[in-house]
Motif scaffolding. Sequence first.
Motif, PDB file in Angstrom:
ATOM      1  N   GLU A 183      23.269 -52.001 111.709  1.00 26.01           N
ATOM      2  CA  GLU A 183      23.772 -51.448 110.454  1.00 26.01           C
ATOM      3  C   GLU A 183      22.801 -51.737 109.313  1.00 26.01           C
ATOM      4  OE1 GLU A 183      27.419 -53.419 112.537  1.00 26.01           O
ATOM      5  OE2 GLU A 183      25.311 -53.853 112.164  1.00 26.01           O
ATOM      6  N   CYS A 228      24.216 -46.656 110.854  1.00 25.43           N
ATOM      7  CA  CYS A 228      24.324 -47.410 112.107  1.00 25.43           C
ATOM      8  C   CYS A 228      23.436 -46.708 113.130  1.00 25.43           C
ATOM      9  CB  CYS A 228      25.768 -47.457 112.579  1.00 25.43           C
ATOM     10  SG  CYS A 228      25.988 -48.162 114.233  1.00 25.43           S
ATOM     11  N   TRP A 241      33.630 -47.545 112.528  1.00 26.90           N
ATOM     12  CA  TRP A 241      33.289 -48.490 111.466  1.00 26.90           C
ATOM     13  C   TRP A 241      34.506 -49.381 111.227  1.00 26.90           C
ATOM     14  CZ3 TRP A 241      28.664 -49.556 109.334  1.00 26.90           C
ATOM     15  CH2 TRP A 241      27.662 -48.596 109.404  1.00 26.90           C
ATOM     16  N   CYS A 246      29.586 -51.567 112.666  1.00 29.52           N
ATOM     17  CA  CYS A 246      29.781 -50.391 113.500  1.00 29.52           C
ATOM     18  C   CYS A 246      29.935 -50.855 114.947  1.00 29.52           C
ATOM     19  CB  CYS A 246      28.652 -49.374 113.352  1.00 29.52           C
ATOM     20  SG  CYS A 246      27.048 -49.900 113.938  1.00 29.52           S
TER      21      CYS A 246
END
Length: 126
Positions: A6, A22, A36, A96
């Motif tokens: 990320e 991500c 997320w 993520c």
Amino acid sequence: QVQLVESGGGLVQAGDSLRLSCVTSGRTFSTYVTGWFRQGPGKEREFVAAINWSGGVTNYADAVQGRFTISRDNAKNTVYLQMNSLKPEDTAVYYCALKPGTYSAYLISPLRYDYWGQGTQVTVSS
């Protein structure tokens, strides 16, 4: 193995916008879901948004609906989280995660995901 990285976090003021990215590398899957999540100080990790491999299915938590947008660019192996009208309560570490397979309603739970990034800090000042 799958790696997720990320980026894009930072310190902003209430009402500002940020875009998180991500990037995924390593093993690939024909179908998968990218989510997320966020975890604020002293709080449990909570669902923010998810998108399936094609981008045709998205889902959002009520707290971010209408303010956040999840999207993906498969050519870049990247999923984005556009965050607008940020509030102090959005302050958290944002992660993520990836789950091989097709989208289901159960994928709002962090326990369903197999691979995670290291997180990026988002701080919103009032």
